[in-house]
Design a protein around this motif. Structure first.
Motif, PDB file in Angstrom:
ATOM      1  N   PRO A   1     201.640 -62.402  -4.149  1.00 49.96           N
ATOM      2  CA  PRO A   1     200.995 -61.512  -5.123  1.00 49.96           C
ATOM      3  C   PRO A   1     199.576 -61.967  -5.449  1.00 49.96           C
ATOM      4  CG  PRO A   1     202.543 -62.952  -6.221  1.00 49.96           C
ATOM      5  CD  PRO A   1     202.710 -63.203  -4.753  1.00 49.96           C
ATOM      6  N   LYS A   2     198.791 -61.049  -5.976  1.00 42.25           N
ATOM      7  CA  LYS A   2     197.425 -61.394  -6.361  1.00 42.25           C
ATOM      8  C   LYS A   2     197.438 -62.513  -7.398  1.00 42.25           C
ATOM      9  CE  LYS A   2     197.315 -57.524  -9.657  1.00 42.25           C
ATOM     10  NZ  LYS A   2     196.626 -56.263 -10.004  1.00 42.25           N
ATOM     11  N   GLY A   3     196.425 -63.338  -7.336  1.00 42.27           N
ATOM     12  CA  GLY A   3     196.340 -64.464  -8.246  1.00 42.27           C
ATOM     13  C   GLY A   3     197.045 -65.716  -7.752  1.00 42.27           C
ATOM     14  N   SER A   4     197.736 -65.628  -6.610  1.00 37.44           N
ATOM     15  CA  SER A   4     198.424 -66.808  -6.070  1.00 37.44           C
ATOM     16  C   SER A   4     197.405 -67.883  -5.700  1.00 37.44           C
ATOM     17  CB  SER A   4     199.246 -66.436  -4.827  1.00 37.44           C
ATOM     18  OG  SER A   4     200.290 -65.537  -5.150  1.00 37.44           O
TER      19      SER A   4
ATOM     20  N   ASP B   1     196.867 -57.695  -2.922  1.00 34.76           N
ATOM     21  CA  ASP B   1     196.248 -57.272  -4.186  1.00 34.76           C
ATOM     22  C   ASP B   1     197.286 -56.643  -5.108  1.00 34.76           C
ATOM     23  OD1 ASP B   1     196.782 -54.949  -2.846  1.00 34.76           O
ATOM     24  OD2 ASP B   1     194.764 -54.098  -3.037  1.00 34.76           O
ATOM     25  N   MET B   2     198.550 -57.056  -4.955  1.00 34.14           N
ATOM     26  CA  MET B   2     199.675 -56.485  -5.695  1.00 34.14           C
ATOM     27  C   MET B   2     200.279 -57.513  -6.641  1.00 34.14           C
ATOM     28  SD  MET B   2     201.598 -54.813  -2.407  1.00 34.14           S
ATOM     29  CE  MET B   2     200.744 -53.701  -1.287  1.00 34.14           C
TER      30      MET B   2
ATOM     31  N   ARG C   1     208.323 -55.128  -2.547  1.00 32.15           N
ATOM     32  CA  ARG C   1     208.531 -53.831  -1.905  1.00 32.15           C
ATOM     33  C   ARG C   1     207.765 -53.745  -0.574  1.00 32.15           C
ATOM     34  NH1 ARG C   1     209.663 -52.299  -7.294  1.00 32.15           N
ATOM     35  NH2 ARG C   1     207.521 -52.359  -8.041  1.00 32.15           N
ATOM     36  N   LEU C   2     206.574 -54.353  -0.535  1.00 29.25           N
ATOM     37  CA  LEU C   2     205.818 -54.384   0.717  1.00 29.25           C
ATOM     38  C   LEU C   2     206.576 -55.176   1.776  1.00 29.25           C
ATOM     39  CD1 LEU C   2     203.273 -54.000   2.467  1.00 29.25           C
ATOM     40  CD2 LEU C   2     202.346 -56.082   1.405  1.00 29.25           C
TER      41      LEU C   2
ATOM     42  N   GLY D   1     202.765 -54.538 -14.995  1.00 28.02           N
ATOM     43  CA  GLY D   1     201.394 -55.024 -15.143  1.00 28.02           C
ATOM     44  C   GLY D   1     201.154 -56.309 -14.381  1.00 28.02           C
ATOM     45  N   ASP D   2     200.050 -56.977 -14.702  1.00 30.53           N
ATOM     46  CA  ASP D   2     199.643 -58.168 -13.953  1.00 30.53           C
ATOM     47  C   ASP D   2     200.506 -59.392 -14.223  1.00 30.53           C
ATOM     48  OD1 ASP D   2     197.635 -56.728 -12.809  1.00 30.53           O
ATOM     49  OD2 ASP D   2     196.064 -57.449 -14.156  1.00 30.53           O
TER      50      ASP D   2
END
Length: 411
Positions: A148-151, A170-171, A178-179, A285-286
Motif C-alpha cells: 500500500p501507499k506509504g510503505s 498508490d492504494m 483486491r488488486l 481512507g488512508d
C-alpha cells in the motif's frame, strides 16, 4: 463503550449460539503446526523476555514479552503464516497427508518436478509479504508482492532481497488486497492473504494456524506460569484470533483476560465490537497510523469469529502509545532483557506501561482489572523493520507520550 483522552474501550460481545469456532486452533493442531515449522533448517524458538524489573516498576506480578524479531532471520512473526499456508496448499496439490508435510519433502527435486513453476501473490505493508517471498524462494517458487501507499522503502527492498517482484502501489491496504486478488485470478497465481471473504477462507485459516506456533512456543516457555492478562494487537484480526483461540483451548477455564489493541486510525475490530450488531464494520481512507502493520480497515471474518468467542475487551488508542512501547522495551529496566520492537509490535507493551503508570488512565486500569496480582503477556510481532523510523522514535523522541509535549494524543 468508554472513551477519554484518545482512548476507547468496549467489551466484546460473545457468540451466543454455542458454536465452537476456535476448534481449528486446537492444542493438537498447534503441535502439528509447530512440528512443520521445526522441520525448517532456519527454525529456532524465539525468546520470551521476562521483564521482572519492569513489572515491579509498574506494579505488576509479572510481565512477559514474546520477541519475534528473531523469527527465521526475518525480524517479524508473519512468516509463520505464509510458510504454513503455502506448505498446506502444496501438500493438498500433491495429495500429501499433513503428517508428511516437511521442509525436506517440499524441497525434494522430485516434488518440484511434480509441482512445476508456481507464483504466489499477496498484498502487504512489509512483514507478511517478506514471509511469503522467503517461503516461495525456499521452496523454489516465485512471488509477486503489492504494497500500500506509504510503505517504507526499506521494507520493499527487504522483500525484493528475497527474490520477489515487489512494488508500492498508490492504494490503501484493502485496495491493494483486491488488486493482488485480481492479478492472481487473471494470471493463475496463488493468492496467500491473511484476510478472508466469501469463497476465500481456506488459506486464511491455514495462515492463522501458522501464527499459532508463536503462541504454542510461549505456552511452553511459560511453563507453570499462567498469564492473567494477554494483550494482542490487531490489523485484520488474524494474529489476534489465532493466539486467542489457541490460548483459550489450552488454558480452558484458566484462560486469561484477552484485550485487543488497535490504532485510532485503523480500529476495525474495535468498531465491530462496539457496534454490537453482529456485523463487520470497516474503516476507510488512508489510515495513516505509524503502526503500518495494523493499518487495515476490513476485519477477517474468521479472525473476528474467534475473537468474539474468546476475548473480553477491544481498545483503540493513539499512535504515541506504540512509540512509548518502543522506548520502554528498547531501554530495559535494570537487568531486564532489551527487546527491539517496531511500531506494530510495541503497541501492547506501550499500552500496558501507560495504563499502569499514568494516573489519568486509572479508569482503564480499573476496567481491565490490572493490579499487583496481574501477570501480563504481550507479543512483540516485529523488530525494527523500518530502521530509519525506529530511530526517529527511539533516538529523536518522535511521538512523545507526555501530554503537555504533544498538545494532543494523536501525534
Amino acid at each position: 463503550m468508554k472513551m477519554k483522552d484518545g482512548f476507547y474501550i468496549t467489551d466484546i460481545p460473545k457468540v451466543k449460539d454455542g458454536a465452537n469456532v476456535k476448534a481449528f486452533l486446537s492444542v493438537e493442531k498447534g503441535r502439528s503446526v509447530i512440528d512443520y515449522h521445526r522441520s525448517f533448517p532456519a527454525y529456532q524458538e524465539t525468546p520470551l523476555a521476562e521483564l521482572k524489573e519492569l513489572a515491579q516498576k509498574l506494579g505488576l506480578a509479572g510481565f512477559f514479552v514474546k520477541d519475534e524479531s528473531y523469527r527465521f532471520g526475518l525480524n517479524a512473526f508473519k512468516v509463520l503464516g505464509g510458510s504454513y499456508s503455502i506448505g498446506r496448499w502444496l501438500a493438498q496439490k500433491l495429495e500429501m497427508k499433513e503428517t508428511e508435510l516437511t521442509y525436506k519433502k517440499l524441497t525434494d527435486p522430485q516434488t518440484k518436478k511434480q509441482l512445476g513453476d508456481l507464483t504466489f501473490v499477496t498484498a502487504t505493508d512489509g512483514n507478511h509479504g517478506r514471509g511469503v517471498a522467503w517461503t516461495a524462494r525456499e521452496l523454489g517458487q516465485q512471488s509477486v508482492i503489492y504494497m500500500p501507499k506509504g510503505s517504507a522503502t526499506e521494507r520493499l527492498e527487504n522483500i525484493r532481497a528475497e527474490g520477489a517482484e515487489a512494488s508500492i502501489t498508490d492504494m490503501n491496504y484493502d485496495e491493494a488486497v483486491r488488486l493482488a486478488n485480481k492479478m492472481g485470478e487473471d494470471k493463475g497465481w496463488i493468492m496467500v492473504q491473511d484476510t478472508a471473504w466469501e469463497g476465500y477462507q481456506e488459506i486464511p485459516r491455514w495462515i492463522m494456524q501458522g501464527y499459532a506456533t508463536m503462541a504454542f512456543e510461549a505456552i511452553e516457555q511459560l511453563g507453570q506460569v499462567v498469564p492473567t492478562h494477554v494483550f494482542l494487537q490487531a490489523g485484520v484480526g488474524s494474529l489476534a484470533g489465532a493466539v486467542s483461540g489457541l490460548l483459550a483451548n489450552f488454558y480452558g477455564e484458566s484462560k486469561p483476560i484477552i484485550t485487543i489493541v488497535e490504532p485510532n486510525k485503523a480500529d476495525c475490530i474495535y468498531q465491530t465490537a462496539a457496534a454490537k450488531d453482529g456485523k463487520l464494520h470497516f474503516v476507510t481512507g488512508d489510515m495513516d497510523t505509524i503502526m503500518a502493520g495494523l493499518a487495515c480497515g476490513e476485519p477477517n471474518q474468521i479472525g473476528w469469529d474467534v475473537i468474539s468467542e474468546c476475548d473480553e475487551f477491544a481498545v483503540s488508542c493513539p499512535d504515541w502509545v506504540a512509540a512509548k512501547g518502543m522506548r520502554v522495551l528498547g531501554n530495559a529496566v535494570g537487568n531486564d532483557p532489551k527487546v527491539i520492537s517496531g511500531e506494530s509490535g510495541a503497541v501492547t507493551a506501550g499500552f500496558v506501561a501507560a495504563v499502569m503508570s499514568r494516573p489519568d488512565l486509572k479508569w482503564l486500569k480499573d476496567e481491565l482489572k490490572l493490579d499487583e496480582n496481574a501477570r501480563v503477556l504481550c507479543f512483540s510481532t516485529e523488530g525494527d523493520t523500518d530502521q530509519e523510523h525506529y530511530r526517529k522514535i527511539v533516538w529523536d523522541g518522535l511521538y512523545p507520550s507526555d501530554r503537555e509535549a504533544t498538545g494532543n494524543y494523536d501525534k
